[in-house]
Design an enzyme around this catalytic site. Structure first.
Site, short mmCIF file in Angstrom:
data_model
loop_
_atom_site.label_atom_id
_atom_site.label_comp_id
_atom_site.label_asym_id
_atom_site.label_seq_id
_atom_site.Cartn_x
_atom_site.Cartn_y
_atom_site.Cartn_z
N LYS A 77 0.85 -1.19 0.00
CA LYS A 77 0.00 0.00 0.00
C LYS A 77 0.87 1.24 0.00
O LYS A 77 1.88 1.30 0.73
CB LYS A 77 -0.92 -0.03 1.23
CG LYS A 77 -1.97 1.07 1.26
CD LYS A 77 -2.90 0.91 2.47
CE LYS A 77 -3.95 2.01 2.53
NZ LYS A 77 -4.85 1.85 3.69
N SER A 152 -9.75 2.25 2.94
CA SER A 152 -8.87 2.94 2.01
C SER A 152 -7.86 2.03 1.31
O SER A 152 -7.19 2.45 0.37
CB SER A 152 -8.10 4.04 2.76
OG SER A 152 -7.23 3.47 3.75
N SER A 176 -10.38 -0.04 7.07
CA SER A 176 -9.70 0.13 5.78
C SER A 176 -9.05 -1.12 5.20
O SER A 176 -8.64 -1.13 4.04
CB SER A 176 -8.64 1.24 5.88
OG SER A 176 -9.28 2.50 5.98
#
Length: 218
Positions: A77, A152, A176
């Site tokens: 990420k 996210s 997330s």
């Protein structure tokens, strides 16, 4: 060999039995990214140099290395700092930012033999829950065009679901990892707070951020 339905454990077994090489595995992932990710947009940065690194891991395996994740391509990420690799947190504010050190999670993955195949998209700075709030384009659900991935950790969930990699890092403050995992039919893990170091991860909310993983199976 069609690898898209394989779990991380099954991929590791193939590598250990030398039925596939890390180079072949990374080439498979890059081919899928090149073919499908223009529509999904799960990656901000794709690392083609991973093929050279994979050859090194294959040589290490030949010499008897038993590293737990030797030669496995990971998505990271893009709020996890990666030494020498652009880290944007999906914001153009950091479009030229290249960290000088790795986040602890990234360092531990590297020490276990993992390879970074790319940096995955997210809601910018982790502020979002749909994968739409990013300066690098919306991440769409691999299963249904026009549907969101959740966020996210949108890019990580989509990348695993689309078999661009078999595992990816994520961060979870209020869902997330878990939400995009659910939306993309993969597993999103939120460990207990503090169980996994958040050192070197760009914070959304320091007092509640938890670092975790997304994979195809538990």
């Amino acid at each position: 060999m069609e690898l898209s339905s394989f779990s991380l454990k099954q991929i590791l077994d193939l590598l250990k039995k030398k039925e596939i090489s890390s180079f072949e595995l990374c080439q498979y992932c890059l081919d899928r990214i090149n073919k499908f990710d223009k529509k999904i947009n799960s990656f901000i940065t794709v690392r083609y140099e991973v093929l050279k690194e994979a050859k090194i891991k294959d040589e290490e395996r030949k010499r008897g290395s038993k590293s737990a994740l030797l030669g496995i391509p990971f998505g990271i990420k893009d709020n996890f700092l990666t030494k020498g690799i652009k880290t944007t947190s999906a914001s153009k504010v950091l479009s030229d930012y290249i960290p000088q050190y790795d986040a602890t999670v990234v360092s531990k993955l590297k020490n276990a033999g993992a390879l970074i195949i790319g940096k995955t998209n997210l809601d910018a700075w982790g502020h979002g829950s749909s994968g739409e709030h990013t300066d690098y384009g919306v991440t769409t659900n691999p299963y249904a065009k026009g549907y969101v991935t959740g966020g996210s950790s949108s890019g990580s969930a989509a990348a695993v679901a689309a078999s661009f990699c078999w595992a990816a890092t994520g961060s979870d403050t209020g869902g997330s990892n878990r939400q995009p995992g659910s939306y993309c039919n993969v597993v999103g893990l939120k460990p207990s707070y503090g169980r996994v170091s958040r050192y070197g991860v760009i914070a959304m909310a320091s007092s509640t951020d938890c670092m975790g993983l997304l994979t195809k199976t538990v």
